[in-house]
Design an enzyme around this catalytic site. Structure first.
Site, PDB file in Angstrom:
ATOM      1  N   LEU A  84       0.800  -1.225   0.000  1.00 29.06           N
ATOM      2  CA  LEU A  84       0.000   0.000   0.000  1.00 29.06           C
ATOM      3  C   LEU A  84       0.833   1.275   0.000  1.00 29.06           C
ATOM      4  O   LEU A  84       0.305   2.368   0.189  1.00 29.06           O
ATOM      5  CB  LEU A  84      -0.975  -0.017   1.182  1.00 29.06           C
ATOM      6  CG  LEU A  84      -1.925  -1.225   1.180  1.00 29.06           C
ATOM      7  CD1 LEU A  84      -2.807  -1.221   2.415  1.00 29.06           C
ATOM      8  CD2 LEU A  84      -2.762  -1.278  -0.084  1.00 29.06           C
TER       9      LEU A  84
ATOM     10  N   ASP B 174      23.647 -11.346   4.401  1.00 29.82           N
ATOM     11  CA  ASP B 174      23.875 -12.156   3.201  1.00 29.82           C
ATOM     12  C   ASP B 174      25.360 -12.275   2.878  1.00 29.82           C
ATOM     13  O   ASP B 174      25.847 -13.360   2.559  1.00 29.82           O
ATOM     14  CB  ASP B 174      23.123 -11.556   2.015  1.00 29.82           C
ATOM     15  CG  ASP B 174      23.338 -12.355   0.738  1.00 29.82           C
ATOM     16  OD1 ASP B 174      23.134 -13.585   0.764  1.00 29.82           O
ATOM     17  OD2 ASP B 174      23.724 -11.751  -0.276  1.00 29.82           O
TER      18      ASP B 174
END
EC number: 4.6.1.17
Length: 159
Positions: free
Chosen positions: A75, A128
């Site tokens: 949204l 990561d």
């Protein structure tokens, strides 16, 4: 009680119509932390990671993420950001990295989600890049530090 702006009278999620709002300068700052072993942090600080400069990669990832927030969070409005800054600071005394992001624009809606997304994705990028060395790093807390501009006024977290 304050109303949830993304829920209509029927309880359905919807995108807020900001077309009638005035353009104002809006800015938001957020922070995130990545806790790790001292040896992992030392590898980042010394620049000896085999994948390259961890901070430079995390910084670019955070900037890219802020620009794509509207594609990640259903949204959120697509925004014409005029500034995205991501700063990373090694804090050896706490065995962690602190990330602070700042987003700015002149527009009809705030940039809190962009700042939070930038800090979050920078933290995820550090994870990561370093997961081969350490899998039990901890990301968090992640929080909004401040926002300015717009109808709801300014906000600043208490120190």
């Amino acid at each position: 009680m304050t109303q949830l702006t993304h829920i209509n009278a029927a309880g359905e999620a919807h995108m807020v119509d900001v077309s009638a709002k005035a353009d104002t300068v809006r800015e938001a700052r957020a922070e995130a932390f990545v806790e790790m072993h001292a040896t992992t942090l030392a590898m980042i600080i010394e620049g000896s990671h085999h994948k390259g400069d961890v901070f430079a990669t995390a910084r670019i990832a955070g900037i890219q993420a802020a620009k794509k927030t509207w594609e990640l969070i259903p949204l959120c409005h697509p925004l014409l950001l005029t500034k995205v800054e991501v700063q990373l600071e090694a804090q050896p005394e706490h065995n962690r990295v602190r990330i602070e992001s700042c987003c700015r624009l002149t527009g009809k809606t705030g940039v809190e989600m962009e700042a939070l997304t930038a800090a979050s994705v920078a933290a995820l990028t550090i994870y990561d890049m370093c997961k081969a060395v350490q899998k039990d790093m901890i990301i968090g807390p992640i929080r909004l530090l401040a926002k300015s501009g717009g109808k709801s006024g300014d906000f600043k977290v208490n120190p």
